[in-house]
Scaffold this motif. Structure first.
Motif, mmCIF file in Angstrom:
data_model
loop_
_atom_site.group_PDB
_atom_site.id
_atom_site.type_symbol
_atom_site.label_atom_id
_atom_site.label_comp_id
_atom_site.label_asym_id
_atom_site.label_seq_id
_atom_site.Cartn_x
_atom_site.Cartn_y
_atom_site.Cartn_z
ATOM 1 N N PHE A 1 0.869 -1.175 0.000
ATOM 2 C CA PHE A 1 0.000 0.000 0.000
ATOM 3 C C PHE A 1 0.903 1.221 0.000
ATOM 4 N N ASP A 2 0.958 1.916 -1.121
ATOM 5 C CA ASP A 2 1.864 3.040 -1.296
ATOM 6 C C ASP A 2 1.441 4.201 -0.403
ATOM 7 N N PRO A 3 2.316 4.616 0.521
ATOM 8 C CA PRO A 3 1.943 5.709 1.428
ATOM 9 C C PRO A 3 1.703 7.034 0.718
ATOM 10 N N GLY B 1 -1.383 11.251 8.800
ATOM 11 C CA GLY B 1 -0.104 10.579 8.955
ATOM 12 C C GLY B 1 -0.184 9.087 9.165
ATOM 13 N N THR B 2 -1.349 8.481 8.987
ATOM 14 C CA THR B 2 -1.478 7.041 9.180
ATOM 15 C C THR B 2 -1.191 6.287 7.897
ATOM 16 N N ALA B 3 -0.325 6.821 7.068
ATOM 17 C CA ALA B 3 -0.058 6.226 5.766
ATOM 18 C C ALA B 3 0.713 4.919 5.858
ATOM 19 N N GLY B 4 1.200 4.556 6.985
ATOM 20 C CA GLY B 4 1.907 3.292 7.120
ATOM 21 C C GLY B 4 3.150 3.454 7.962
ATOM 22 N N GLY B 5 3.662 2.330 8.444
ATOM 23 C CA GLY B 5 4.879 2.361 9.229
ATOM 24 C C GLY B 5 4.590 2.642 10.688
ATOM 25 N N LEU B 6 5.604 3.117 11.391
ATOM 26 C CA LEU B 6 5.471 3.376 12.807
ATOM 27 C C LEU B 6 4.655 4.631 13.051
ATOM 28 N N PRO B 7 3.825 4.587 14.074
ATOM 29 C CA PRO B 7 3.032 5.780 14.378
ATOM 30 C C PRO B 7 3.924 6.884 14.942
ATOM 31 N N THR B 8 3.596 8.119 14.593
ATOM 32 C CA THR B 8 4.357 9.258 15.102
ATOM 33 C C THR B 8 3.578 10.014 16.159
ATOM 34 N N LYS B 9 2.291 9.755 16.254
ATOM 35 C CA LYS B 9 1.453 10.393 17.268
ATOM 36 C C LYS B 9 0.746 9.311 18.060
#
Length: 189
Positions: free
Chosen positions: A82-84, A95-103
Protein backbone atom coordinates in the motif's frame (compact mmCIF):
# COMPACT_ATOMS: atom_id res chain seq x y z
CA UNK A 1 -17.28 -26.07 -25.15
CA UNK A 2 -17.98 -29.31 -23.35
CA UNK A 3 -15.49 -31.19 -21.19
CA UNK A 4 -13.39 -33.69 -23.16
CA UNK A 5 -14.45 -37.30 -23.29
CA UNK A 6 -12.44 -39.44 -20.89
CA UNK A 7 -11.22 -41.72 -23.68
CA UNK A 8 -9.91 -38.99 -26.01
CA UNK A 9 -6.18 -38.31 -26.34
CA UNK A 10 -6.75 -34.72 -25.17
CA UNK A 11 -8.17 -35.97 -21.86
CA UNK A 12 -5.14 -38.21 -21.32
CA UNK A 13 -2.73 -35.33 -21.98
CA UNK A 14 -4.78 -33.04 -19.74
CA UNK A 15 -4.75 -35.62 -16.94
CA UNK A 16 -0.95 -36.04 -17.22
CA UNK A 17 -0.43 -32.28 -17.29
CA UNK A 18 -2.58 -31.87 -14.20
CA UNK A 19 -0.70 -34.68 -12.46
CA UNK A 20 2.72 -33.14 -13.20
CA UNK A 21 1.42 -29.71 -12.26
CA UNK A 22 0.36 -31.02 -8.85
CA UNK A 23 3.71 -32.75 -8.36
CA UNK A 24 5.56 -29.53 -9.25
CA UNK A 25 3.38 -27.46 -6.91
CA UNK A 26 3.98 -30.00 -4.14
CA UNK A 27 7.75 -29.62 -4.55
CA UNK A 28 7.41 -25.83 -4.52
CA UNK A 29 5.34 -26.00 -1.34
CA UNK A 30 7.94 -28.24 0.31
CA UNK A 31 10.74 -25.81 -0.59
CA UNK A 32 9.05 -22.80 1.01
CA UNK A 33 10.81 -22.92 4.42
CA UNK A 34 14.29 -23.35 2.90
CA UNK A 35 14.90 -19.72 1.94
CA UNK A 36 18.71 -19.87 1.94
CA UNK A 37 18.89 -23.04 -0.14
CA UNK A 38 16.36 -21.70 -2.63
CA UNK A 39 18.38 -18.52 -3.17
CA UNK A 40 21.65 -20.44 -3.38
CA UNK A 41 20.19 -22.64 -6.13
CA UNK A 42 18.97 -19.53 -7.96
CA UNK A 43 22.43 -18.02 -7.59
CA UNK A 44 23.98 -21.14 -9.13
CA UNK A 45 21.61 -20.97 -12.12
CA UNK A 46 22.38 -17.25 -12.51
CA UNK A 47 26.12 -17.96 -12.34
CA UNK A 48 25.74 -20.62 -15.07
CA UNK A 49 23.84 -18.10 -17.19
CA UNK A 50 26.56 -15.46 -16.76
CA UNK A 51 29.25 -18.02 -17.63
CA UNK A 52 27.23 -18.98 -20.72
CA UNK A 53 26.97 -15.34 -21.86
CA UNK A 54 30.67 -14.66 -21.27
CA UNK A 55 31.82 -17.90 -22.87
CA UNK A 56 29.54 -17.62 -25.93
CA UNK A 57 30.12 -13.86 -26.28
CA UNK A 58 26.59 -13.26 -27.41
CA UNK A 59 22.97 -13.08 -26.31
CA UNK A 60 23.57 -9.68 -24.72
CA UNK A 61 20.04 -8.55 -25.44
CA UNK A 62 18.74 -11.59 -23.51
CA UNK A 63 20.99 -10.66 -20.57
CA UNK A 64 19.88 -7.03 -20.76
CA UNK A 65 16.20 -8.04 -20.84
CA UNK A 66 16.78 -10.29 -17.85
CA UNK A 67 18.48 -7.43 -16.01
CA UNK A 68 15.55 -5.08 -16.63
CA UNK A 69 13.05 -7.73 -15.51
CA UNK A 70 15.04 -8.55 -12.36
CA UNK A 71 15.28 -4.83 -11.54
CA UNK A 72 11.48 -4.54 -11.81
CA UNK A 73 11.03 -7.59 -9.57
CA UNK A 74 13.44 -6.17 -7.01
CA UNK A 75 11.60 -2.84 -6.98
CA UNK A 76 8.32 -4.64 -6.38
CA UNK A 77 10.00 -6.64 -3.60
CA UNK A 78 11.22 -3.56 -1.71
CA UNK A 79 8.07 -1.50 -2.30
CA UNK A 80 5.16 -1.47 0.13
CA UNK A 81 1.93 -3.11 -0.94
CA UNK A 82 0.00 0.00 0.00
CA UNK A 83 1.86 3.04 -1.30
CA UNK A 84 1.94 5.71 1.43
CA UNK A 85 2.13 8.53 -1.13
CA UNK A 86 -1.16 7.39 -2.68
CA UNK A 87 -2.82 7.02 0.71
CA UNK A 88 -1.67 10.51 1.64
CA UNK A 89 -3.05 11.90 -1.63
CA UNK A 90 -6.43 10.30 -0.90
CA UNK A 91 -6.94 12.51 2.12
CA UNK A 92 -5.11 10.64 4.85
CA UNK A 93 -3.35 13.75 6.04
CA UNK A 94 -3.35 12.49 9.63
CA UNK A 95 -0.10 10.58 8.95
CA UNK A 96 -1.48 7.04 9.18
CA UNK A 97 -0.06 6.23 5.77
CA UNK A 98 1.91 3.29 7.12
CA UNK A 99 4.88 2.36 9.23
CA UNK A 100 5.47 3.38 12.81
CA UNK A 101 3.03 5.78 14.38
CA UNK A 102 4.36 9.26 15.10
CA UNK A 103 1.45 10.39 17.27
CA UNK A 104 -0.38 8.72 20.12
CA UNK A 105 -3.67 8.27 18.24
CA UNK A 106 -2.12 6.59 15.18
CA UNK A 107 -2.24 2.90 14.50
CA UNK A 108 0.82 0.79 13.64
CA UNK A 109 0.82 -0.64 10.14
CA UNK A 110 3.61 -3.15 9.48
CA UNK A 111 5.54 -3.19 6.23
CA UNK A 112 3.83 -5.49 3.73
CA UNK A 113 5.66 -6.11 0.48
CA UNK A 114 4.05 -5.64 -2.90
CA UNK A 115 5.82 -8.84 -4.02
CA UNK A 116 6.32 -11.49 -1.30
CA UNK A 117 9.70 -13.19 -0.97
CA UNK A 118 8.57 -16.56 -2.31
CA UNK A 119 6.98 -15.06 -5.42
CA UNK A 120 10.09 -12.89 -5.88
CA UNK A 121 12.29 -15.99 -5.72
CA UNK A 122 10.04 -18.03 -8.00
CA UNK A 123 9.76 -15.28 -10.62
CA UNK A 124 13.50 -14.64 -10.48
CA UNK A 125 14.36 -18.31 -10.89
CA UNK A 126 11.86 -18.76 -13.71
CA UNK A 127 13.20 -15.68 -15.54
CA UNK A 128 16.83 -16.76 -15.20
CA UNK A 129 15.95 -20.26 -16.42
CA UNK A 130 14.06 -18.90 -19.44
CA UNK A 131 16.96 -16.56 -20.25
CA UNK A 132 19.40 -19.47 -19.94
CA UNK A 133 17.31 -21.56 -22.34
CA UNK A 134 17.03 -18.62 -24.76
CA UNK A 135 20.81 -18.33 -24.79
CA UNK A 136 20.99 -21.65 -26.64
CA UNK A 137 18.92 -20.49 -29.62
CA UNK A 138 20.60 -18.48 -32.36
CA UNK A 139 17.48 -16.44 -33.15
CA UNK A 140 17.82 -14.64 -29.78
CA UNK A 141 21.43 -13.63 -30.45
CA UNK A 142 20.75 -10.17 -31.84
CA UNK A 143 23.78 -8.07 -32.79
CA UNK A 144 24.13 -5.22 -30.31
CA UNK A 145 27.00 -3.19 -28.92
CA UNK A 146 26.93 -4.58 -25.38
CA UNK A 147 28.82 -1.75 -23.58
CA UNK A 148 25.94 0.60 -24.42
CA UNK A 149 23.48 -1.85 -22.84
CA UNK A 150 25.61 -2.14 -19.71
CA UNK A 151 25.93 1.63 -19.31
CA UNK A 152 22.21 2.16 -19.99
CA UNK A 153 21.28 -0.52 -17.44
CA UNK A 154 23.60 0.97 -14.81
CA UNK A 155 22.13 4.45 -15.34
CA UNK A 156 18.62 3.03 -15.11
CA UNK A 157 19.53 1.13 -11.93
CA UNK A 158 21.08 4.17 -10.23
CA UNK A 159 18.22 6.52 -11.11
CA UNK A 160 15.53 4.01 -10.14
CA UNK A 161 17.16 3.08 -6.84
CA UNK A 162 17.80 6.74 -5.99
CA UNK A 163 14.12 7.46 -6.47
CA UNK A 164 13.13 4.40 -4.42
CA UNK A 165 15.50 5.29 -1.56
CA UNK A 166 14.15 8.85 -1.51
CA UNK A 167 10.63 7.39 -1.28
CA UNK A 168 11.73 5.16 1.63
CA UNK A 169 13.24 8.11 3.46
CA UNK A 170 10.27 10.39 2.84
CA UNK A 171 7.67 7.88 4.08
CA UNK A 172 9.92 6.29 6.72
CA UNK A 173 9.81 2.62 5.90
CA UNK A 174 12.55 0.01 5.72
CA UNK A 175 11.82 -3.09 3.65
CA UNK A 176 14.46 -5.24 5.35
CA UNK A 177 14.70 -6.52 8.89
CA UNK A 178 17.93 -7.84 10.32
CA UNK A 179 17.69 -9.76 13.56
CA UNK A 180 15.49 -9.00 16.52
CA UNK A 181 14.65 -5.39 17.32
CA UNK A 182 16.23 -4.05 20.51
CA UNK A 183 14.71 -1.07 22.22
CA UNK A 184 16.58 1.28 24.55
CA UNK A 185 15.89 0.58 28.20
CA UNK A 186 14.79 -3.04 27.67
CA UNK A 187 16.72 -5.82 29.37
CA UNK A 188 16.75 -7.90 26.16
CA UNK A 189 15.86 -11.10 28.01
Amino acid sequence: MDAPEPDTPFAAVSAQTTKYGRMFQSQLDRSTPFVTYRWISTGVVFFLFIIRIIYAQGWYIVAYSLGIYLLNLFLAFISPKFDPSLEQDEGMEDGTAGGLPTKEDQEFKPFVRRLPEFKFWYSTTKAITIAFVCSWFQMFDLPVFWPVLVVYWLILFVLTMRRQIQHMIKYRYVPFTVGKMRYPGSSGK
